[in-house]
Design an enzyme around this catalytic site. Structure first.
Site, PDB file in Angstrom:
ATOM      1  N   HIS A  75       0.831  -1.209   0.000  1.00 39.82           N
ATOM      2  CA  HIS A  75       0.000   0.000   0.000  1.00 39.82           C
ATOM      3  C   HIS A  75       0.867   1.262   0.000  1.00 39.82           C
ATOM      4  O   HIS A  75       0.606   2.210  -0.746  1.00 39.82           O
ATOM      5  CB  HIS A  75      -0.941   0.016   1.202  1.00 39.82           C
ATOM      6  CG  HIS A  75      -1.870  -1.150   1.254  1.00 39.82           C
ATOM      7  ND1 HIS A  75      -2.659  -1.428   2.348  1.00 39.82           N
ATOM      8  CD2 HIS A  75      -2.139  -2.124   0.343  1.00 39.82           C
ATOM      9  CE1 HIS A  75      -3.371  -2.520   2.109  1.00 39.82           C
ATOM     10  NE2 HIS A  75      -3.064  -2.959   0.908  1.00 39.82           N
ATOM     11  N   HIS A 231      -9.028  -2.021  -5.275  1.00 39.06           N
ATOM     12  CA  HIS A 231      -7.958  -2.309  -4.331  1.00 39.06           C
ATOM     13  C   HIS A 231      -6.953  -3.296  -4.918  1.00 39.06           C
ATOM     14  O   HIS A 231      -5.750  -3.203  -4.637  1.00 39.06           O
ATOM     15  CB  HIS A 231      -8.488  -2.855  -3.003  1.00 39.06           C
ATOM     16  CG  HIS A 231      -7.381  -3.059  -2.015  1.00 39.06           C
ATOM     17  ND1 HIS A 231      -6.834  -2.022  -1.292  1.00 39.06           N
ATOM     18  CD2 HIS A 231      -6.663  -4.165  -1.686  1.00 39.06           C
ATOM     19  CE1 HIS A 231      -5.841  -2.482  -0.545  1.00 39.06           C
ATOM     20  NE2 HIS A 231      -5.723  -3.777  -0.772  1.00 39.06           N
ATOM     21  N   ASP A 235      -2.949  -2.761  -5.034  1.00 38.92           N
ATOM     22  CA  ASP A 235      -1.929  -3.754  -4.673  1.00 38.92           C
ATOM     23  C   ASP A 235      -0.963  -4.007  -5.822  1.00 38.92           C
ATOM     24  O   ASP A 235       0.260  -4.103  -5.625  1.00 38.92           O
ATOM     25  CB  ASP A 235      -2.597  -5.079  -4.290  1.00 38.92           C
ATOM     26  CG  ASP A 235      -3.067  -5.111  -2.846  1.00 38.92           C
ATOM     27  OD1 ASP A 235      -2.712  -4.212  -2.063  1.00 38.92           O
ATOM     28  OD2 ASP A 235      -3.791  -6.064  -2.500  1.00 38.92           O
ATOM     29  N   HIS A 258      -0.330 -11.214  -4.767  1.00 40.94           N
ATOM     30  CA  HIS A 258       1.064 -10.857  -4.539  1.00 40.94           C
ATOM     31  C   HIS A 258       2.037 -11.888  -5.115  1.00 40.94           C
ATOM     32  O   HIS A 258       3.081 -11.527  -5.653  1.00 40.94           O
ATOM     33  CB  HIS A 258       1.332 -10.687  -3.039  1.00 40.94           C
ATOM     34  CG  HIS A 258       0.464  -9.647  -2.397  1.00 40.94           C
ATOM     35  ND1 HIS A 258       0.450  -8.337  -2.821  1.00 40.94           N
ATOM     36  CD2 HIS A 258      -0.418  -9.718  -1.368  1.00 40.94           C
ATOM     37  CE1 HIS A 258      -0.396  -7.645  -2.078  1.00 40.94           C
ATOM     38  NE2 HIS A 258      -0.940  -8.460  -1.205  1.00 40.94           N
TER      39      HIS A 258
END
Length: 292
Positions: A75, A231, A235, A258
């Site tokens: 973030h 969001h 990321d 991720h």
């Protein structure tokens, strides 16, 4: 266009998402060609922002060096990327970047307070020169050559509030602040309960995440109808900062996270799918304008 740092140090104290303990975060200016580094003040260890220092991607992007780690960097790094900052020292007194409200808007405010300083050296960009793709069953993340910076993301959750969401984000600092920075991280109540049972997500609450049960959200309201996919773009921007430069290209993904994002950054270098470029305003006006 020239390299950027911040004009003055700024700091904040916030809660770590997983350990649930206060963390002091301090951002400090760095000179040209220094890059971006994390510094664990309690350990005396510096951790460069590079793909080879990623040690975990299960719950967040985690960097590590000499036995010290820094978790949940995405973030903060998303906001740093959005302001085109090339040189920065990020000082922490614990192993997590504070979660703040679960979005990047607090970090945007920190950077605005610090101010942006242009240095004398020319800014370098990483331009994607050929397509690279990472797949895992039906999930994928891909970077393609483009003259602009663009993010296309799609998610599909079997949940009445989320369902199928798509978002195309044409990058600029202003668009980032307006469209992406306020989108919060999200999680499911049953997962939060499990994570807490194993000593994680101890700092998670309705104040720093969207929490969903089987039928709806436990928070009062959403900031955007499609806050979830926004969001995921937030990321992805943070994860792509591991390339070490603002990149020029088109990022596309379906249900990526991720781990796939990290593998994608590694593959860019493994396949030599990039070139490092610097240019004047006349040569690449749209990119320069994107960063204000």
């Amino acid at each position: 266009m020239r390299q950027r740092t911040i004009k003055k140090p700024v700091e904040v104290v916030g809660m770590g998402l997983h350990k649930g303990v206060p963390v002091k975060l301090r951002l400090e200016p760095m000179s040209e060609n220094s890059g971006i580094v994390f510094y664990r003040a309690d350990k005396g260890v510096t951790i460069p922002l590079k793909p080879e220092y990623v040690v975990d991607t299960k719950m967040a992007t985690v960097l590590g060096n000499e036995g010290a780690v820094v978790s949940t960097i995405e973030h903060l790094m998303s906001a740093v990327y959005a302001f085109g900052i090339d040189n920065l020292r990020i000082v922490l007194d614990n192993d997590e970047v504070p979660i703040m409200d679960g979005s990047a808007i607090s970090f945007v405010m920190m950077l605005k307070e610090a101010g942006i300083k242009e240095l004398s050296a020319p800014k370098k960009f990483l331009r994607i020169t050929k397509e690279v793709k990472i797949e895992d069953n039906n999930k994928f993340a891909v970077l393609k050559p483009s003259s602009e910076i663009e993010f296309d993301f799609e998610i599909n959750f079997d949940h009445p509030v989320i369902g199928n969401q798509k978002y195309n984000f044409k990058f600029s600092t202003k668009n980032y602040i307006d469209e992406i920075a306020k989108a919060r991280t999200f999680g499911f109540l049953k997962e939060v309960q499990y994570l807490r049972s194993i000593g994680l997500a101890l700092g998670g609450s309705l104040e720093n995440a969207i929490v969903l049960d089987e039928k709806g959200i436990l928070n009062d309201s959403l900031r955007f109808p499609d806050e979830f996919v926004r969001h995921k773009i937030l990321d992805a921007i943070g994860d792509m900062s591991l390339l070490g430069y603002n990149f020029i290209g088109n990022y596309e993904a379906f249900a990526s996270g991720h781990h796939l994002n990290h593998l994608l950054t590694l593959k860019v270098f493994e396949e030599n799918a990039y070139e490092i470029v610097e240019f004047s305003k006349e040569e690449e006006l749209s990119i320069v304008k994107a960063f204000g």
